[in-house]
Scaffold this motif. Structure first.
Motif, PDB file in Angstrom:
ATOM      1  N   ASP A 132      -5.188   2.578   2.587  1.00  0.00           N
ATOM      2  CA  ASP A 132      -4.888   1.568   3.601  1.00  0.00           C
ATOM      3  C   ASP A 132      -5.836   1.727   4.777  1.00  0.00           C
ATOM      4  O   ASP A 132      -5.551   2.451   5.741  1.00  0.00           O
ATOM      5  CB  ASP A 132      -3.442   1.719   4.075  1.00  0.00           C
TER       6      ASP A 132
ATOM      7  N   ASN B   4       0.876  -1.168   0.000  1.00  0.00           N
ATOM      8  CA  ASN B   4       0.000   0.000   0.000  1.00  0.00           C
ATOM      9  C   ASN B   4       0.913   1.216   0.000  1.00  0.00           C
ATOM     10  O   ASN B   4       1.504   1.559   1.020  1.00  0.00           O
ATOM     11  CB  ASN B   4      -0.907   0.021   1.238  1.00  0.00           C
TER      12      ASN B   4
ATOM     13  N   ARG C  59      -2.194  -1.840  -3.444  1.00  0.00           N
ATOM     14  CA  ARG C  59      -2.696  -0.550  -3.939  1.00  0.00           C
ATOM     15  C   ARG C  59      -1.544   0.442  -4.032  1.00  0.00           C
ATOM     16  O   ARG C  59      -0.719   0.528  -3.127  1.00  0.00           O
ATOM     17  CB  ARG C  59      -3.766   0.028  -3.014  1.00  0.00           C
TER      18      ARG C  59
END
Length: 809
Positions: A279, A101, A256
C-alpha cells in the motif's frame, strides 16, 4: 449496416453482471422481447407449491448481495471446508475497504490460503474483481490450484513454459497468457524471468495503470519479495529481481493481498519496502509504519493467542523432546577428523575467498550431521573437485546457487538441490589443492567414511527403536531429513528391520505428481483405511502439503541450519484441523553437559537448543530466525559465539505485528456476523437441498438417492448434468463418494455440496434463468398457513412481495 438494428444489451446474470454485448437484432436467432413484468394474478387455481417457489427465491437471493452491504458474507457458504470463525477476519475487513490492501500475517497452519480464498470469492461475487493472479514459490503452485478448485470451485491456470506452449499451439503465436486466462498462478521464479517480463510488457501499458490490469493480486510467502538484507553487516538493501517483479504487478493491481507467517525478517528497511509494495498510499520506504495505520491493513494472530467464542484455545499446543544418544568413539572420530581438516584448510585461504571456504565447511558439516551416506556423497564430490585442480570462489555466490543451496528460505526439488551442491563445489571451492597435512586428513576422512556408510549408526538405531515402540499403535509419524541420500538409507534400514512394507512411505522432491497426491491421501486417510504409519519426507517435498488429520508426531532426523525450515516442518501437522498436542522430537548427544567447545556433542547440543526454541516459543520468529541462523553458522565454523539461542528475542519493531488484542470479543463478533448472514441468505442445508431437488425435477433428471440422515448419493445423470458430479472419486479406492449439504457431516469420505459445488451451482443457474425466461411454469404465488405470535399484531391475511432490483451501467 443499412436497414439493420444494432442493440446494446447489458447482462443481468449473476456471473457476468453489467457485461455489455452489441448485436444485430434482425439476424439474431431466438430473439424475443420480454414484456415488463408485473405482480402475478392471484386466482383460486394459480398457486405454486411453497417449497418449489421457495427454491426459486433462494436461487435468486444467493446472487443478490449488493457491494454496499458490508456485513453479509457469502464466501463462507461457497467453500467446501469447515471454516473456523477466526478465519473470517480478513474477508470481514476486506468488505469494509474501498480498495483491498491486506497483509495476512497469521501463524503457520492457521489457514492463510483459505482466508485469501474467502476474500477472492467475496470480491468475485460482488463483481469487484474478475482478473486475478496468485504469485507464490514454485513448490506451492500446485497446492494453490487444487485448493482454489476443491475448496472454492474456482478454476485457476498455472502459468509456466508448458502452459505457454499449449496456448501458442491453440491460440496462435501472438497469444498472451495474461490476457487470455482470467485467473492465473505463477511462481516467483518464473515471474522474474526475462521471458515473462516481456509478456507483461505487452499488457501492462501506461493507459491501464489505473484502475489496474489485475483486479486482485495475491502474493504468498510475501517475505521472499522484500529486498533481501545486505550480505555484509552494513549496506543498503538492494531490490532483487523478484522484488522489482512483484512491485511492478502491484502497481497495475486494484486490490492486493500479501500472505506471510514471517513478514518481518528483522531488517527495518526490508519490512518498510514490503509494506510500501502492499500500500504505497499508507506506507513509505525509509519511514517506520504508524501502528494504527498498520492495524488497518494487517491481520496477525499466533496459534497460542487464538481462542473460540467461549475462550477455549483453538490449537492444542506443542511438546518437544530431545532424544539422547550415546555416540560411539568411531562416530566421534569422524567429527574430529572433519574439524581438523577444515581448520587445516582455513589457514591457507586468503581473506577475500573466506566465504567460499566457509560454505564448503558448512556443507560438509550439514551432511555429516545428517547421515554417513549423505556425507560420503558430498565428500566424494569435494575430493573430485580438488583432484581436478579447480580453484575459485570469490566472496559472493551467484543468486541461483544461493537459492539452490538453501541459504535462504526457498526450496527446490531434491535433484536440483543435489546438482547445485555439486556445481557449487566445482565453482567456488576456495581451498585449492590441499597441502600435505590437509591431504592426509582428507584421506583419513575417506577411510573413515567407508567404515560407517553401511550399518545403522547410533542415531539411526535410536530412530528404529522409536519406530518399534510405535509399531503396535495406530499412531502415524513423519520423519524429516534434508537429503534424499539420508532418506533412501533410512528407508533401507527400516525395511531391513521389518518396519517397512506398506507401513512406510517416501515423500521427496521431484516425484510424480499423481504418486505424491496418492501418498498424501493415504497418510490423511483414517488408520483403518490405509496401513501407512511412517512417512520419510524431505524438506523440499513437504512444503505446502497438509498432513494433520491423523498425525501429530514429527521427528527431526537432522536439524537444518536455517531455523525457518524447522517451523515449516512442524507446520505440516500443527495447523488447522489438528486435534492433538503436536509432539516434536530431535536427537542430541547423551553427554553434552561435559562436551568440550566445538566437539561433536557440543555442536549437536547447540542445534538441539535452536530446534527447541523454534518448536516451543511461538513468537514472531521472522526477526529471530536470521539471528539464530547466524549463531548456528558461527558455531559450526568454530567462531566466537555472540548470542545464545535461548536468549534471542523478537526485534522490538516486530511488536507492531501483534495488532489483535481482544481476540475473544473479536471472534464473537465474527460469529454473530456469520450467523446473521446464514439467516439473511437462507443458506441452511435443507434450503440448498431444496434448490437441487427442484432443478433436477425441472430438468427431468432422476432424484438424489438417500443413503443416511443428511447424506445422499447422486443418480446417473445425463444431458450435461453428469459433469456436475465428476471428480468425486475417493483418491484411494476410486469409488464415488456420497454428498452432503451439511458442512458438519462433510469429511474425506463425504463431499460437501456447498453453493459453489458444480451440482448446486448448475441447479441455481437453471432456476434463475427459468425465472427470467418464464420457462418454469411458475404462477409466482404461494400460500401458507402460519401461526404468528401475538406480538406481531397481525390478525388478517399477510402478503409478502419479493422483487429484485438490478442496477447496471
Amino acid at each position: 449496416m443499412p436497414g439493420r438494428t444494432l442493440v446494446s444489451l447489458s447482462s443481468v446474470s449473476d456471473d457476468d453482471l453489467g457485461r455489455e454485448l452489441t448485436l444485430v437484432w434482425e439476424i439474431e436467432p431466438g430473439r424475443e422481447i420480454v414484456e415488463a413484468t408485473q405482480l402475478p394474478a392471484v386466482t383460486a387455481t394459480g398457486f405454486d407449491d411453497p417449497q418449489r417457489l421457495g427454491a426459486f427465491l433462494d436461487a435468486v437471493r444467493w446472487g443478490t448481495v449488493a457491494s454496499a452491504d458490508t456485513r453479509t458474507l457469502q464466501a463462507p457458504f461457497r467453500s467446501g471446508i469447515t471454516i473456523e470463525t477466526y478465519q473470517l477476519a480478513p474477508v470481514a475487513r476486506a468488505l469494509t475497504m474501498p480498495r483491498v490492501n491486506l497483509l495476512i500475517a497469521d501463524d503457520v497452519g492457521l489457514g492463510k490460503t483459505i482466508e485469501a480464498g474467502l476474500v477472492a470469492q467475496e470480491l468475485l461475487l460482488r463483481h469487484r474483481a474478475r482478473r486475478m493472479m496468485v504469485v507464490c514459490p514454485a513448490t506451492l503452485t500446485g497446492k494453490w490450484k487444487s485448493e482454489m478448485d476443491e475448496k472454492f470451485g474456482l478454476d485457476f491456470t498455472i502459468l509456466n513454459a508448458e502452459t505457454l506452449r499449449e496456448l501458442r499451439r491453440s491460440h496462435g503465436l501472438l497469444a498472451n497468457p495474461f490476457a487470455v486466462f482470467p485467473r492465473t498462478i505463477i511462481s516467483l521464479q518464473w515471474l522474474r524471468s526475462p521471458r515473462v517480463q516481456r509478456l507483461l510488457d505487452e499488457v501492462l501499458t501506461p493507459d491501464i495503470r489505473h484502475p489496474g490490469f489485475f483486479d486482485l493480486l495475491i502474493v504468498d510467502e510475501a517475505h521472499h519479495c522484500a529486498p533481501p538484507a545486505p550480505r555484509k553487516t552494513s549496506g543498503y538493501a538492494v531490490d532483487s529481481l523478484q522484488t522489482r517483479a512483484v512491485r511492478r504487478l502491484g502497481e497495475y493491481s486494484q486490490h492486493r493481498m500479501f500472505l506471510s507467517a514471517t513478514p518481518h525478517n528483522g531488517y527495518r528497511e526490508s519490512w518498510q519496502a514490503l509494506l510500501e509494495m502492499l500500500d504505497p498510499q499508507r506506507f513509505t520506504r525509509g519511514v517506520d509504519p504508524d501502528p494504527k495505520v498498520l492495524g488497518q491493513v494487517m491481520v496477525r494472530r499466533l496459534k497460542d493467542d487464538l481462542v473460540d467464542e467461549h475462550g477455549r484455545p483453538v490449537f492444542p499446543g506443542r511438546e518437544t523432546q530431545a532424544v539422547e544418544i550415546t555416540y560411539s568413539d568411531l562416530e566421534r572420530e569422524g567429527h574430529d577428523l572433519l574439524d581438523r581438516y577444515l581448520r587445516a584448510r582455513r589457514t591457507r585461504v586468503p581473506g577475500k575467498k573466506m566465504r567460499g571456504n566457509d560454505l564448503v565447511a558448512l556443507l560438509l558439516k550439514k551432511r555429516l550431521f545428517s547421515s554417513p551416506p549423505a556425507f560420503a556423497r558430498t565428500l566424494d564430490a569435494h575430493r573430485h573437485t580438488l583432484e581436478t585442480g579447480t580453484v575459485g570462489g570469490g566472496d559472493d555466490l551467484p543468486d541461483y546457487l544461493q537459492e539452490a543451496l538453501g541459504w535462504d528460505d526457498d526450496l527446490i526439488d531434491d535433484e536440483s538441490s543435489a546438482q547445485a551442491e555439486s556445481e557449487f563445489l566445482l565453482t567456488v571451492d576456495a581451498g585449492g589443492v590441499p597441502d600435505e597435512h590437509a591431504a592426509a586428513l582428507l584421506q583419513q576422512l575417506s577411510t573413515w567414511t567407508a567404515k560407517v556408510v553401511g550399518p545403522p549408526d547410533s542415531k539411526a538405531s535410536a530412530l528404529l527403536e522409536e519406530l518399534r515402540r510405535l509399531r503396535g499403535s495406530d499412531e502415524r509419524v513423519i520423519v524429516f531429513t534434508e537429503y534424499v541420500d539420508t532418506q533412501r538409507w533410512l528407508a533401507e534400514l527400516i525395511e531391513a528391520s521389518g518396519l517397512g512394507g506398506d507401513r512406510l512411505g517416501l515423500l521427496f522432491g521431484g516425484m510424480d505428481t499423481d504418486r505424491r497426491e496418492h501418498l498424501k491421501a493415504a497418510f490423511q486417510a483414517p488408520p483403518d483405511r490405509h496401513p501407512i504409519r511412517v512417512l520419510l519426507a524431505t524438506d523440499s517435498a513437504s512444503e505446502g502439503i497438509d498432513l494433520q488429520l491423523h498425525c501429530h508426531r514429527v521427528i527431526h532426523y537432522d536439524i537444518p541450519f536455517n531455523p525457518n525450515r524447522l517451523e515449516q516442518r512442524i507446520g505440516r501437522v500443527d495447523r488447522h484441523g489438528q486435534h492433538h498436542k503436536v509432539l516434536v522430537s530431535h536427537f542430541v548427544g547423551a553427554h553434552w553437559e561435559q562436551a568440550g567447545p566445538h566437539s561433536y556433542d557440543a555442536d549437536l547440543e547447540f542445534l538441539s537448543r535452536v530446534a527447541t526454541k523454534v518448536a516451543v516459543e511461538r513468537e514472531d520468529l521472522g526477526s529471530v530466525n536470521p539471528v539464530l541462523a547466524a549463531a548456528v553458522e558461527a558455531q559450526m565454523l568454530g567462531r566466537p559465539l555472540l548470542v545464545d539461542p535461548l536468549t534471542v528475542k523478537a526485534h522490538p519493531s516486530t511488536q507492531l505485528l501483534r495488532a489483535e488484542q481482544d481476540l475473544r470479543a473479536h471472534v464473537a463478533d465474527l460469529r454473530t456476523q456469520l450467523d446473521r448472514s446464514v439467516t439473511d441468505l437462507h443458506v441452511r442445508p435443507a434450503n440448498i437441498r431444496r434448490v437441487v431437488d427442484t432443478a433436477l425435477a425441472m430438468a427431468q433428471q432422476p432424484p438424489l438417492i438417500e443413503q443416511a440422515d443428511g447424506i445422499v448419493a447422486h443418480p446417473t445423470l445425463r444431458s450435461g448434468w453428469e459433469r456436475t458430479v465428476a471428480d468425486q472419486e475417493d483418491p484411494l479406492t476410486g469409488e464415488v463418494r456420497p454428498m452432503t449439504f451439511d458442512a458438519t457431516l462433510a469429511g474425506p469420505d463425504v463431499v460437501h455440496a456447498h453453493l459453489e459445488h458444480p451440482l448446486v451451482a448448475h441447479s441455481t443457474r437453471l432456476l434463475r434463468s427459468a425465472i427470467w425466461g418464464d420457462t418454469a411454469t411458475l404462477h409466482r404465488v404461494a400460500a401458507v398457513r402460519a401461526a404468528l405470535p401475538d406480538a406481531a399484531g397481525i390478525d388478517d391475511v399477510l402478503v409478502a412481495v419479493f422483487a429484485r432490483l438490478v442496477l447496471v451501467g
